[in-house]
Design an enzyme around this catalytic site. Structure first.
Site, short mmCIF file in Angstrom:
data_model
loop_
_atom_site.label_atom_id
_atom_site.label_comp_id
_atom_site.label_asym_id
_atom_site.label_seq_id
_atom_site.Cartn_x
_atom_site.Cartn_y
_atom_site.Cartn_z
N GLU A 104 -6.27 -10.73 -0.99
CA GLU A 104 -7.08 -10.48 0.22
C GLU A 104 -8.57 -10.45 -0.13
O GLU A 104 -9.33 -9.63 0.39
CB GLU A 104 -6.67 -9.15 0.87
CG GLU A 104 -5.20 -9.09 1.24
CD GLU A 104 -4.78 -7.79 1.92
OE1 GLU A 104 -5.66 -7.04 2.40
OE2 GLU A 104 -3.58 -7.53 1.97
N ASN A 148 2.01 -5.24 -3.14
CA ASN A 148 0.61 -5.55 -2.83
C ASN A 148 -0.16 -4.26 -2.54
O ASN A 148 0.33 -3.38 -1.83
CB ASN A 148 0.58 -6.44 -1.57
CG ASN A 148 -0.78 -7.03 -1.27
OD1 ASN A 148 -1.41 -7.63 -2.14
ND2 ASN A 148 -1.24 -6.88 -0.04
N ASP A 173 -12.33 -10.43 -0.50
CA ASP A 173 -13.62 -10.56 0.19
C ASP A 173 -14.62 -9.65 -0.52
O ASP A 173 -14.24 -8.63 -1.10
CB ASP A 173 -13.55 -10.30 1.70
CG ASP A 173 -12.85 -9.02 2.10
OD1 ASP A 173 -12.73 -8.10 1.27
OD2 ASP A 173 -12.43 -8.91 3.27
N GLU A 196 0.81 -1.24 0.00
CA GLU A 196 0.00 0.00 0.00
C GLU A 196 0.83 1.28 0.00
O GLU A 196 0.61 2.18 0.80
CB GLU A 196 -0.96 -0.01 1.20
CG GLU A 196 -1.90 -1.20 1.18
CD GLU A 196 -2.79 -1.33 2.41
OE1 GLU A 196 -2.76 -0.42 3.26
OE2 GLU A 196 -3.50 -2.33 2.53
N HIS A 235 -10.68 -6.17 -2.08
CA HIS A 235 -11.72 -5.99 -1.06
C HIS A 235 -12.89 -5.27 -1.74
O HIS A 235 -12.80 -4.08 -2.06
CB HIS A 235 -11.21 -5.12 0.09
CG HIS A 235 -10.12 -5.77 0.88
ND1 HIS A 235 -10.34 -6.88 1.66
CD2 HIS A 235 -8.80 -5.47 1.03
CE1 HIS A 235 -9.21 -7.24 2.25
NE2 HIS A 235 -8.26 -6.40 1.88
O1 G3I Z 1 -5.65 -8.21 19.16
C1 G3I Z 1 -6.14 -6.95 19.64
C2 G3I Z 1 -6.98 -7.14 20.89
O2 G3I Z 1 -6.17 -7.65 21.90
C3 G3I Z 1 -7.57 -5.79 21.27
O3 G3I Z 1 -8.44 -5.96 22.36
C4 G3I Z 1 -8.37 -5.19 20.13
C5 G3I Z 1 -8.93 -3.80 20.47
O4 G3I Z 1 -9.18 -3.04 19.33
O5 G3I Z 1 -7.52 -5.07 19.01
C6 G3I Z 1 -6.99 -6.31 18.55
O6 G3I Z 1 -6.17 -6.07 17.46
C7 G3I Z 1 -6.83 -5.77 16.23
C8 G3I Z 1 -6.35 -6.76 15.19
O7 G3I Z 1 -6.89 -6.43 13.91
C9 G3I Z 1 -6.74 -8.20 15.52
O8 G3I Z 1 -8.12 -8.33 15.52
C10 G3I Z 1 -6.48 -4.36 15.82
O9 G3I Z 1 -7.04 -3.43 16.73
C11 G3I Z 1 -6.99 -4.08 14.42
O10 G3I Z 1 -6.48 -2.83 13.99
C12 G3I Z 1 -6.49 -5.15 13.46
O11 G3I Z 1 -7.07 -4.92 12.21
C13 G3I Z 1 -6.40 -5.52 11.12
C14 G3I Z 1 -6.11 -4.46 10.07
O12 G3I Z 1 -5.50 -5.09 8.94
C15 G3I Z 1 -5.16 -3.42 10.61
O13 G3I Z 1 -4.76 -2.53 9.61
C16 G3I Z 1 -7.32 -6.58 10.53
O14 G3I Z 1 -7.46 -7.66 11.47
C17 G3I Z 1 -6.72 -7.11 9.23
O15 G3I Z 1 -7.67 -7.93 8.59
C18 G3I Z 1 -6.39 -5.96 8.31
O16 G3I Z 1 -5.79 -6.48 7.15
C19 G3I Z 1 -5.46 -5.51 6.15
C20 G3I Z 1 -4.23 -6.02 5.43
O17 G3I Z 1 -3.20 -6.27 6.35
C21 G3I Z 1 -3.77 -5.04 4.36
N1 G3I Z 1 -4.84 -4.74 3.44
C22 G3I Z 1 -6.11 -4.29 4.07
C23 G3I Z 1 -6.57 -5.33 5.09
C24 G3I Z 1 -7.92 -4.95 5.67
O18 G3I Z 1 -7.84 -3.77 6.41
#
Ligand code: G3I
Length: 451
Positions: free
Chosen positions: A266, A201, A268, A158, A237
């Site tokens: 990715e 990516n 969906d 990105e 996405h």
């Molecule tokens: O694990 C913690 C948890 O302990 C805490 O209580 C909670 C509170 O908010 O957060 C949890 O972590 C989160 C994590 O996902 C696991 O669920 C983060 O806040 C959250 O920001 C994180 O989001 C991820 C996101 O990337 C961050 O940018 C998504 O799971 C993940 O699917 C997403 O993936 C991205 C790719 O890497 C790049 N392309 C876009 C894609 C979708 O956004």
């Protein structure tokens, strides 16, 4: 800095990286008519994003192990997870995923080495020279640890701005190191693990547009100057604001024509029922039409753990039932469904009534919030549904709409008001207002039952 190389848990180390499709093919001998085996029959891998903390859930692991030939750690290989402080590498969660994948004969995509997001603050605060060293150390530390175990790495993620300009996105790397940081990252990555395919990516690059044109120009430039790049990842996405582009295949093909592989990394698609299934078909057909499209990864196993769970964008619902989109993907991959298996509730017409319930917080203020539960019918039409919502002890519900609640302590059982009848794959939702009374925790939504 830790530069430990993992001891591989599989004997056939040498073949692991080179033969993604072959490994998936071996899978197919064990279980016909899965996403992974059908894709392998087309010379492609079919993968999913995986979260380490769900691997202990039996249905999650069973669905993963049965259906997929490749995994991408959803968050566990990102910079904040792997090098939270400078020079201290933490691989526990990522190792769990890689070990699980290897024990099941699956391949692993690496995601991601250099990205502006999920970046620890110590990185952002470095000056240019230190940042360059830290970036290269990070690539070497991560790729060194998994050397020989990753089929493709998202080296840079990105780096281009959204919108019409085609400019680079502002980030610590871009702002301090300039355009050359991407090239430097790829050169470092090639030396760190020469067997891994190195990918750029991005998202909103799935059709021909200013952003994908800018990425295209970069890849063309890299190829003409011998900068090591092997593949481009198209995140894909999709939802109603960002639908599957009509020139998706054409866009994949023009990148492939530059001499790189293309991968759908990715995938969906928000939605449900036959409309969602048709969109998934378009994507799979586009990949299959481009010989250098080497594989597809969906961004999660089940709707309930999707980053866009409210949009039910994946192939399995919250109860791990196959959705119409699953059947469509399997069919587009040339696999056959399970017509002879009346116990498979994912296949249309077997009479099993099912639904899923997914929760989102739609508004939030200091003393309260609004919650919404979306109910989606499975592969059969239904005439009623029941979902339970369990609130944290302090919280209380002041109003609820589009549903009929009965309460027992902090458990609300909600049935339809006017909205019980749903076509196969169709959705409705009910909403409620909650007084926090000092607790900001989310309610738990139980299993949906349909009749
Ligand atoms: O694990 C913690 C948890 O302990 C805490 O209580 C909670 C509170 O908010 O957060 C949890 O972590 C989160 C994590 O996902 C696991 O669920 C983060 O806040 C959250 O920001 C994180 O989001 C991820 C996101 O990337 C961050 O940018 C998504 O799971 C993940 O699917 C997403 O993936 C991205 C790719 O890497 C790049 N392309 C876009 C894609 C979708 O956004």
């Amino acid at each position: 800095m830790s530069m430990t190389v993992r001891r591989l848990t599989r004997a056939a180390t040498a073949g692991l990286v080179a033969a993604a499709a072959l490994t998936a093919a071996a899978h197919s001998a064990e279980a016909a008519d899965t996403l992974g085996s059908a894709a392998a029959g087309q010379g492609r891998y079919f993968g999913t994003a995986v979260a380490a903390n769900h691997l202990g859930e039996a249905d999650y692991a069973a669905t993963l192990d049965r259906e997929f030939g490749s995994v991408t750690p959803e968050n566990e290989m990102k910079w904040d997870a792997t090098e939270p402080s400078r020079g201290t590498f933490t691989f526990g969660s990522a190792d769990r995923i890689v070990d699980h994948a290897q024990s099941q004969g699956m391949d692993v995509r690496g995601h991601t080495l250099v990205w502006h997001s999920q970046l620890p603050s110590w990185v952002s605060s470095l000056g240019a020279s230190d940042l360059r060293t830290a970036m290269n150390d990070h690539i070497n530390g991560l790729m060194g640890h998994y050397k020989g175990e990753i089929h493709s790495w998202d080296v840079v993620n990105e780096a281009f701005q959204d919108g019409g300009s085609g400019a680079r996105r502002s980030s610590p790397f871009q702002d301090k190191l300039g355009n050359g940081f991407i090239e430097e990252a790829f050169r470092t990555a090639r030396a760190a693990d020469p067997a891994a395919k190195l990918c750029y990516n991005d998202y909103n690059t799935d059709g021909v547009n200013a952003k994908s044109n800018a990425v295209y120009d970069m890849v063309e430039d890299f190829k003409s100057r011998g900068v090591p790049i092997d593949c481009v990842g198209f995140q894909s996405h999709f939802n109603s604001n960002s639908p599957v582009p009509s020139d998706y295949r054409q866009n994949l093909q023009r990148f492939a024509d530059l001499g790189v592989d293309v991968q759908i990394t990715e995938l969906d698609i928000e939605g449900s029922g036959s409309a969602q299934a048709a969109d998934y078909t378009k994507v799979v057909e586009a990949c299959l039409a481009v010989s250098r499209c080497t594989g597809m990864t969906v961004w999660g196993v089940t709707d309930k753990y999707s980053w866009r769970s409210g949009g039910t964008p994946l192939l399995f619902d919250g109860n791990y039932q196959e959705k119409p989109a699953y059947d469509a993907v399997l069919s587009a991959l040339g696999g056959s469904g399970d017509p002879g298996d009346p116990g498979d509730p994912g296949d249309p017409g077997d009479g099993t009534l099912s639904c899923t319930a997914t929760y989102t917080r739609t508004a939030d203020w200091s003393s309260g919030y609004n919650g919404q539960v979306t109910i989606t019918a499975g592969d059969e039409p239904i005439s009623s549904w029941t979902a339970t919502v369990t609130l944290p002890a302090q919280q209380s519900v002041s109003s609820l709409w589009n549903g009929t609640p009965t309460r027992s302590g902090n458990v609300m059982t909600v049935r339809p008001s006017w909205n019980g009848t749903l076509a196969a794959g169709a959705s409705t939702s009910f909403g409620f207002t909650v007084a926090k009374n000092g607790s900001d925790a989310a309610p738990a939504v139980g299993t949906c039952t349909a009749s």
